[in-house]
Design an enzyme around this catalytic site. Structure first.
Site, PDB file in Angstrom:
ATOM      1  N   GLU A 121       8.258  15.277  -8.814  1.00 46.51           N
ATOM      2  CA  GLU A 121       6.897  16.168  -8.121  1.00 46.51           C
ATOM      3  C   GLU A 121       6.770  15.359  -6.839  1.00 46.51           C
ATOM      4  O   GLU A 121       6.998  14.158  -6.945  1.00 46.51           O
ATOM      5  CB  GLU A 121       6.043  16.194  -9.354  1.00 46.51           C
ATOM      6  CG  GLU A 121       6.246  17.193 -10.407  1.00 46.51           C
ATOM      7  CD  GLU A 121       5.049  17.023 -11.400  1.00 46.51           C
ATOM      8  OE1 GLU A 121       4.949  18.140 -12.102  1.00 46.51           O
ATOM      9  OE2 GLU A 121       4.370  16.155 -11.648  1.00 46.51           O
ATOM     10  N   LYS A 123       4.069  13.665  -4.368  1.00 45.11           N
ATOM     11  CA  LYS A 123       2.853  13.026  -4.651  1.00 45.11           C
ATOM     12  C   LYS A 123       1.917  13.166  -3.658  1.00 45.11           C
ATOM     13  O   LYS A 123       1.975  12.758  -2.339  1.00 45.11           O
ATOM     14  CB  LYS A 123       3.178  11.655  -4.613  1.00 45.11           C
ATOM     15  CG  LYS A 123       2.001  10.643  -4.982  1.00 45.11           C
ATOM     16  CD  LYS A 123       2.409   9.058  -5.177  1.00 45.11           C
ATOM     17  CE  LYS A 123       1.139   8.408  -5.602  1.00 45.11           C
ATOM     18  NZ  LYS A 123       0.121   8.359  -4.611  1.00 45.11           N
ATOM     19  N   ASP A 125      -1.282  13.563  -1.311  1.00 45.74           N
ATOM     20  CA  ASP A 125      -1.968  12.296  -0.383  1.00 45.74           C
ATOM     21  C   ASP A 125      -3.627  13.180  -0.438  1.00 45.74           C
ATOM     22  O   ASP A 125      -3.789  13.629   0.757  1.00 45.74           O
ATOM     23  CB  ASP A 125      -1.873  12.016   0.684  1.00 45.74           C
ATOM     24  CG  ASP A 125      -2.199  10.559   1.101  1.00 45.74           C
ATOM     25  OD1 ASP A 125      -3.111  10.164   0.418  1.00 45.74           O
ATOM     26  OD2 ASP A 125      -1.832  10.278   2.325  1.00 45.74           O
ATOM     27  N   TYR A 227      -0.855  19.321 -11.824  1.00 47.60           N
ATOM     28  CA  TYR A 227       0.623  18.702 -12.367  1.00 47.60           C
ATOM     29  C   TYR A 227       0.470  18.427 -13.808  1.00 47.60           C
ATOM     30  O   TYR A 227       1.590  17.923 -14.322  1.00 47.60           O
ATOM     31  CB  TYR A 227       1.100  17.909 -11.424  1.00 47.60           C
ATOM     32  CG  TYR A 227       0.015  16.876 -11.086  1.00 47.60           C
ATOM     33  CD1 TYR A 227      -0.583  15.859 -11.970  1.00 47.60           C
ATOM     34  CD2 TYR A 227      -0.647  16.752  -9.950  1.00 47.60           C
ATOM     35  CE1 TYR A 227      -1.352  14.830 -11.503  1.00 47.60           C
ATOM     36  CE2 TYR A 227      -1.590  15.928  -9.390  1.00 47.60           C
ATOM     37  CZ  TYR A 227      -1.969  14.934 -10.360  1.00 47.60           C
ATOM     38  OH  TYR A 227      -2.917  13.974 -10.160  1.00 47.60           O
ATOM     39  N   LYS A 315       7.438   5.478  -3.336  1.00 49.96           N
ATOM     40  CA  LYS A 315       6.618   5.523  -2.330  1.00 49.96           C
ATOM     41  C   LYS A 315       7.409   5.407  -1.157  1.00 49.96           C
ATOM     42  O   LYS A 315       8.348   4.648  -1.040  1.00 49.96           O
ATOM     43  CB  LYS A 315       5.490   4.136  -2.440  1.00 49.96           C
ATOM     44  CG  LYS A 315       4.819   4.202  -3.720  1.00 49.96           C
ATOM     45  CD  LYS A 315       3.402   5.102  -3.520  1.00 49.96           C
ATOM     46  CE  LYS A 315       2.560   4.619  -2.553  1.00 49.96           C
ATOM     47  NZ  LYS A 315       1.205   5.496  -2.481  1.00 49.96           N
ATOM     48  N   CYS A 409     -19.097 -17.595  19.896  1.00 47.86           N
ATOM     49  CA  CYS A 409     -19.237 -16.585  18.813  1.00 47.86           C
ATOM     50  C   CYS A 409     -19.932 -15.378  19.519  1.00 47.86           C
ATOM     51  O   CYS A 409     -20.866 -15.308  20.181  1.00 47.86           O
ATOM     52  CB  CYS A 409     -20.279 -17.106  17.821  1.00 47.86           C
ATOM     53  SG  CYS A 409     -20.587 -15.810  16.375  1.00 47.86           S
ATOM     54  N   CYS A 412     -23.638 -14.917  17.760  1.00 45.15           N
ATOM     55  CA  CYS A 412     -24.809 -15.601  18.024  1.00 45.15           C
ATOM     56  C   CYS A 412     -24.602 -16.600  19.132  1.00 45.15           C
ATOM     57  O   CYS A 412     -25.493 -17.238  19.534  1.00 45.15           O
ATOM     58  CB  CYS A 412     -25.134 -16.422  16.581  1.00 45.15           C
ATOM     59  SG  CYS A 412     -23.629 -17.812  16.508  1.00 45.15           S
ATOM     60  N   CYS A 425     -16.995 -20.140  13.895  1.00 42.94           N
ATOM     61  CA  CYS A 425     -18.195 -20.249  14.232  1.00 42.94           C
ATOM     62  C   CYS A 425     -19.083 -21.365  13.292  1.00 42.94           C
ATOM     63  O   CYS A 425     -19.074 -20.864  12.035  1.00 42.94           O
ATOM     64  CB  CYS A 425     -19.277 -19.058  14.261  1.00 42.94           C
ATOM     65  SG  CYS A 425     -20.908 -19.087  14.769  1.00 42.94           S
ATOM     66  N   CYS A 431     -26.414 -17.206  12.277  1.00 46.68           N
ATOM     67  CA  CYS A 431     -25.155 -16.195  12.626  1.00 46.68           C
ATOM     68  C   CYS A 431     -25.405 -15.165  11.643  1.00 46.68           C
ATOM     69  O   CYS A 431     -24.852 -15.224  10.505  1.00 46.68           O
ATOM     70  CB  CYS A 431     -23.844 -16.919  12.908  1.00 46.68           C
ATOM     71  SG  CYS A 431     -22.538 -15.789  13.280  1.00 46.68           S
TER      72      CYS A 431
END
Length: 672
Positions: A121, A123, A125, A227, A315, A409, A412, A425, A431
């Site tokens: 069958e 699959k 998505d 299904y 897959k 950074c 900060c 950092c 931060c």
């Protein structure tokens, strides 16, 4: 009134019949104008009589705005599927099926299973749906959730016209499983007039079904394919073909592609065929599902703790595309690590629009020849649901603009420090992303498991109540919380109760919650099991720590530095004073010189069928074994269940003792 009621029932049945022909069979038997007349007549009768029957087509509109989703416990578990990425994986799955069938037939000469045959069958998505019908009436619809408990989305699902609100089967309760999707042609048409075009069909469907305004769901004109019959009060099928016919006979829309084969070789050839034509469908698929056809065989094969043994998801391989690298931004994590994120010219890969890609660190940029790649063409790859990865430049020439590594950074402004391939950092006190990340991690499920807490909560508490450290959470009062936006009495009370509940925690979870650099759940459990006291661990030396499994010099130094840091010491002290009480789970160790696992370093890999890996690990630890997550020369035993992969291979290369027979394992554990 009785005549009007009968007339309405007859009209509803007539409209539903036409809906079935149009939305499920894709074979309309009347014109749109004729359908509109029937619908308008029904709506007029409902206004005149003041009666609206539950199965009326007028109830699909979704006028009512909902307040939230209720939990729904499925009557039958919705299982995940084991994955096969290639033909080799498929054959491994088939060989396990054949082996189990042969074993059963050898043990039951008078009750033989047929040789395995298969169904393939698509699959889909989209978003998994679980529909509940009682006496033929749709009474609930839910998302998959964790497989046991999902979210009730009946109002949203009722807007999908291909889903019947009543079915001919009326003998008790039945659960039907399928996938809610948005057809690609519908998405294209929707985006022509949408104020905010939708990015892709999968997110469009999932977002619509989890939207609290069913009117938005209705506007996206979703579709659904079914299904599986997950639960019934007594209905049984001999094979999958019979179940599919049941779905069709009860007006469910079944996939246009359901094929049956007698051999795994035929299955393999068909998988290649469908893979080559995957983009010809008017909906997204991310693979195919192969199932054993015979239902009695499915019962005998049963389940692991995660998957049915009688099915596997094939897959599709990762897809690649070429696009242009536009920019690189730098994000600050909870440990201060600075991570580059690449923005690319939007490109469609397998129906998903990609515009952000993973770049791990400076070393990743250098290794992939991307230092001078801004404005250049690059390869990107998307594999299933994984964040797209930037693979490298299309050409070898340094023909693009330079990616400039930051010196300060981005949040900060503090000076950054290069450690190995990563920038950091070091401003842990001011931060913002670090502080919010640390608080969010502390409250997460695998850490202190503070219910209802989220990153949005952490940001709000940081911004409005000055929460800068996990210890600050336990100082918050009801009056502090209730004045915040989106916080009512109930939410404030629930959060305070969750804080209180979290004070009683196990030591391993507490150590993980602290966010010690270079340590994860496995390492913090090793520390908790060995020291069984927070104070003893805080006094540990690097020399002590490196004697433990999975802890090398770098990790040992990270742990010691963390507990020597005055900032961390102050935070921990404040947590303890607030009543947080991390305790070690003192499992009794079986001190037996004859115990084959006592003092041994053991790795568990693959799927066990008689118990979960966690249960096996706890039992082995109680026998004095040291459970570790990786195979090395220090490993004494590897216990390999089904689908064991690289760890088993490494154990074989190193000549480590392998236990791959569960009956043998149970005997050694004294369980058989």
């Amino acid at each position: 009134m009785k005549d009007s009621l009968e007339a309405m029932k007859a009209l509803i049945e007539q409209i539903n019949r036409h809906n079935y022909a149009y939305y499920t069979l894709d074979k309309p038997d009347i014109s749109d104008a004729e359908w509109d007349k029937l619908y308008d007549r029904l709506a007029a009768m409902e206004r005149e009589t003041g009666i609206v029957l539950p199965n009326s087509p007028t109830q699909r509109v979704g006028d009512q705005l909902l307040k939230g989703f209720d939990e729904h416990k499925h009557r039958a578990r919705l299982w995940s599927l084991d994955k096969a990425q290639n033909h080799e994986d498929l054959m491994l799955w088939y060989n396990r099926v054949q082996k189990l069938v042969n074993e059963y037939n050898n043990q039951h000469p008078d009750d033989q299973l047929p040789q395995p045959s298969f169904v393939i069958e698509l699959k889909f998505d989209g978003l998994t749906l679980n529909l509940t019908y009682d006496q033929g009436v749709l009474v609930q619809a839910a998302t998959r959730g964790n497989g046991t408990v999902g979210e009730g989305i009946l109002a949203q699902v009722r807007t999908i016209r291909s889903i019947p609100m009543e079915i001919p089967y009326r003998e008790g309760v039945i659960e039907i499983q399928g996938e809610g999707i948005m057809n690609l042609s519908v998405l294209e048409q929707y985006n022509k007039t949408a104020a905010e075009p939708l990015k892709n069909a999968r997110n469009a469907a999932a977002g619509a079904l989890r939207n609290l305004n069913p009117k938005i769901t209705a506007s996206r004109k979703l579709n659904a394919y079914f299904y599986n019959v997950g639960y019934t009060d007594g209905l049984a099928f001999s094979d999958h073909r019979e179940m599919v016919e049941f779905l069709r006979n009860n007006r469910f829309k079944v996939s246009p592609y359901v094929h049956f084969y007698d051999s795994i070789e035929e299955v393999a050839r068909e998988l290649d065929q469908v893979t080559s034509m995957r983009h010809t469908f008017d909906f997204l698929i991310d693979g195919l599902v192969v199932k054993v056809n015979d239902m009695r065989t499915r019962e005998v094969l049963g389940y692991t703790d995660k998957f049915p043994r009688w099915a596997v998801a094939f897959k599709f391989e990762a897809e690649e595309a070429v696009t242009t690298l536009l920019s690189v931004s730098w994000e600050v994590g909870r440990t201060g690590k600075i991570t580059p994120v690449a923005k690319v010219e939007p490109v469609d890969i397998a129906g998903v629009t990609v515009q952000n890609c993973t770049l791990n660190n400076i070393g990743d940029i250098e290794r992939k020849n991307l230092k001078h790649a801004l404005g250049s063409q690059v390869y990107i790859r998307r594999s299933n649901d994984v964040i797209p990865e930037l693979l490298g430049k299309v050409t070898e020439e340094a023909d693009g603009q330079e990616i400039v590594y930051p010196e300060h950074c981005p949040s900060c402004g503090s000076q950054l420090e290069l450690k190995g391939a990563h920038l950091f950092c070091l401003n842990r006190l001011e931060c913002r992303p670090q502080l919010i990340g640390r608080i969010t991690h502390f409250a997460s499920r695998d850490a202190m498991d503070i219910e209802t807490f989220s990153i949005m909560t952490a940001e709000q508490l940081y911004q409005e109540l000055g929460v800068r450290d996990p210890a600050d959470l336990y100082q918050l009062q009801f009056d502090d919380l209730v004045k915040l936006e989106r916080f009512g009495d109930k939410k404030a009370s629930n959060l305070l109760a969750a804080f209180e509940k979290s004070k009683h925690c196990d030591l391993a979870s507490f150590l993980f919650a602290l966010g010690i650099p270079n340590t994860g759940k496995t390492t913090t459990k090793v520390l908790a099991d060995h020291y069984r006291s927070l104070q003893k661990l805080m006094e540990a030396t690097p020399e002590e720590l490196v004697t433990l499994n999975d802890i090398g010099g770098i990790v040992a130094d990270s742990i010691v530095s963390f507990f020597r840091d005055p900032v961390m010491q102050d935070s921990i002290e404040r947590l303890l004073q607030a009543g947080v009480n991390p305790v070690s789970d003192d499992a009794p160790v079986i001190m037996n010189a004859d115990n084959p696992f006592f003092g041994k370093t053991v790795v568990l890999t693959g799927t066990l069928t008689t118990m979960s890996r966690d249960d096996a690990g706890k039992k082995l630890e109680s026998m004095g074994a040291k459970i570790t997550g990786s195979v090395s020369k220090k490993t004494d035993i590897v216990i390999a269940g089904e689908s064991a992969g690289s760890k088993l291979k490494k154990a074989q290369e190193l000549g480590i003792r392998i236990i791959d027979n569960e009956q043998e394992l149970l005997q050694l554990m004294g369980e058989a």
